[in-house]
Design a protein around this motif. Structure first.
Motif, mmCIF file in Angstrom:
data_model
loop_
_atom_site.group_PDB
_atom_site.id
_atom_site.type_symbol
_atom_site.label_atom_id
_atom_site.label_comp_id
_atom_site.label_asym_id
_atom_site.label_seq_id
_atom_site.Cartn_x
_atom_site.Cartn_y
_atom_site.Cartn_z
ATOM 1 N N SER A 272 48.475 48.123 46.974
ATOM 2 C CA SER A 272 47.660 48.867 46.003
ATOM 3 C C SER A 272 47.134 47.916 44.947
ATOM 4 O O SER A 272 47.770 46.894 44.646
ATOM 5 N N TRP A 273 45.960 48.262 44.390
ATOM 6 C CA TRP A 273 45.290 47.387 43.435
ATOM 7 C C TRP A 273 44.856 48.187 42.206
ATOM 8 O O TRP A 273 44.360 49.305 42.329
ATOM 9 N N VAL A 274 45.043 47.589 41.026
ATOM 10 C CA VAL A 274 44.684 48.236 39.757
ATOM 11 C C VAL A 274 43.705 47.340 39.014
ATOM 12 O O VAL A 274 43.921 46.121 38.908
ATOM 13 N N ARG A 275 42.627 47.948 38.486
ATOM 14 C CA ARG A 275 41.619 47.155 37.786
ATOM 15 C C ARG A 275 42.144 46.687 36.437
ATOM 16 O O ARG A 275 42.802 47.454 35.710
ATOM 17 N N GLN A 276 41.847 45.428 36.097
ATOM 18 C CA GLN A 276 42.233 44.860 34.818
ATOM 19 C C GLN A 276 41.002 44.659 33.939
ATOM 20 O O GLN A 276 39.878 44.532 34.440
ATOM 21 N N VAL A 277 41.244 44.633 32.659
ATOM 22 C CA VAL A 277 40.162 44.438 31.686
ATOM 23 C C VAL A 277 40.041 42.957 31.372
ATOM 24 O O VAL A 277 41.031 42.303 31.019
ATOM 25 N N VAL A 278 38.817 42.428 31.504
ATOM 26 C CA VAL A 278 38.555 41.029 31.179
ATOM 27 C C VAL A 278 37.363 40.951 30.231
ATOM 28 O O VAL A 278 36.493 41.822 30.246
ATOM 29 N N PRO A 279 37.308 39.909 29.396
ATOM 30 C CA PRO A 279 36.226 39.798 28.398
ATOM 31 C C PRO A 279 34.944 39.202 28.949
ATOM 32 O O PRO A 279 34.365 38.286 28.363
ATOM 33 N N THR A 280 34.471 39.690 30.106
ATOM 34 C CA THR A 280 33.196 39.216 30.651
ATOM 35 C C THR A 280 32.651 40.234 31.643
ATOM 36 O O THR A 280 33.412 40.991 32.246
ATOM 37 N N LYS A 281 31.332 40.237 31.789
ATOM 38 C CA LYS A 281 30.663 41.025 32.824
ATOM 39 C C LYS A 281 29.995 40.106 33.845
ATOM 40 O O LYS A 281 29.239 40.561 34.690
ATOM 41 N N HIS A 282 30.298 38.834 33.760
ATOM 42 C CA HIS A 282 29.702 37.858 34.664
ATOM 43 C C HIS A 282 30.440 37.836 36.005
ATOM 44 O O HIS A 282 31.606 38.230 36.109
#
Length: 351
Positions: A180-190
């Motif tokens: 299973s995979w969970v989305r993480q928050v990162v400081p970029t949209k690149h």
């Protein structure tokens, strides 16, 4: 009548050390030439027969003999003799295989990317993962929580924790070996294109827009690094040999290095203008980089000097993998697989 020219005692006294000097210099030059010839002869890249013309996107070896290569149209190759022979495995999918990883000979993962023209509906996943527990004989599909996410790479740690990442800053993490995979928050949209983890805590991700992200808590939080003088640079890969020393490569021959764990990055002169797509450092001194037009670069002084090595191919080289200092592989366009072999006891030359 003029006497024939003769050396006096004083002349003979000064001529002897001069002659000795030039004799010694000649010997040193010959020894250096022979030494370099031996190194060249014992360290070379040679092409292996892949049996395919597919675009090969990734290579992974468990040890010096056992490895896999993945590429376009579901191409999956396997070797158990260091690549002397590559076996075509049954295609697990017709989609492009962007990355391959095996934790042992039975358990492995593939990152799959679907071509836009193959999508039948808007909500159909653009990317997914495949997992095997029988050495690639059968594969099970694992979809991400967001069907619009497009991921192209994956990195795993020895404890089963891993990350897959790609377009628009998409980053997913797993704690259960990829089930299973969970989305993480990162400081970029690149777009994120490369990543590396040193241990359970320290990791880096690189991508477009001069993006370099760093975590020191195993991916729970990420922060941006400072790349001096660059805003539009596209980084494609990174390599670290310890917590403080790292390198990132990208478009137009760019190479950047850090000596403080990735907080600040400074440029190095690669000597080429071709796109660099992967980088691997085997020690703080020795590293390799590969890219378009068959580019292969080698350094023995931490990137202070990069030397072009002969790849004997005009094809793009997308990925590098080394099992140790003396054994490596490069894969790329047109079914290209290059094998590197060298004397493991060869000295590392420095200026």
């Amino acid at each position: 009548m003029m006497k024939p020219f003769e050396l006096g005692d004083r002349d003979r006294r000064y001529s002897q050390p001069i002659a000795s000097y030039w004799s010694l210099l000649t010997v040193l030059v010959l020894l250096l030439t022979l030494h370099c010839s031996v190194l060249t002869a014992s360290a070379a890249w040679t092409r292996q027969q892949s049996g395919t013309m597919a675009w090969l996107h990734s290579v992974y070896f468990l040890n010096q003999k056992t490895g896999w290569v993945a590429g376009s149209n579901g191409t999956l190759l396997f070797t158990n003799d260091s690549g002397q022979t590559w076996h075509k495995m049954r295609r697990p999918t017709e989609d492009s295989l962007q990355d391959v990883y095996f934790s042992d000979e039975q358990n492995g993962w593939l990152v799959c990317d679907r071509a836009v023209f193959k999508l039948k509906t808007e909500n159909e996943p653009q990317a997914y993962l495949l997992r095997t527990s029988d050495g690639g004989a059968t594969w099970s599909r694992i979809d991400l929580s967001d069907s619009s996410a497009r991921v192209t790479r994956a990195v795993f740690r020895a404890d089963g924790r891993g990350w897959t990442f790609g377009e628009a800053g998409a980053l997913y993490a797993t704690n259960d070996g990829g089930s299973s995979w969970v989305r993480q928050v990162v400081p970029t949209k690149h777009l994120l294109l490369g990543g590396v983890f040193l241990d359970n805590g320290q990791g880096w991700l690189v991508g477009a827009g001069a993006t370099i992200l760093q975590t020191s808590d195993g991916g729970e939080t990420w922060r941006s690094s400072l790349v001096r003088g660059e805003r539009d640079l596209r980084f494609t890969a990174a390599s670290f040999v310890e917590r403080r020393l790292g390198w990132a490569v990208g478009a137009a021959g760019h190479v950047f290095a850090t000596t403080d764990g990735g907080r600040l990055w400074f440029p190095q002169a690669s000597g080429v203008s071709t796109d660099l797509l992967d980088v691997k450092f085997l020690s703080a001194a020795e590293g390799w980089a590969a890219g378009s037009e068959g580019t292969l670069l080698h350094t023995n002084d931490g990137g202070g000097h990069w030397i072009s090595e002969g790849s004997r191919t005009p094809h793009l080289l997308e990925r590098l993998f080394f099992t140790d200092r003396a054994h490596g592989w490069a894969v790329g366009f047109g079914g290209t697989i290059l094998s590197y072999s060298a004397n493991p006891d060869r000295p590392v030359l420095r200026d």
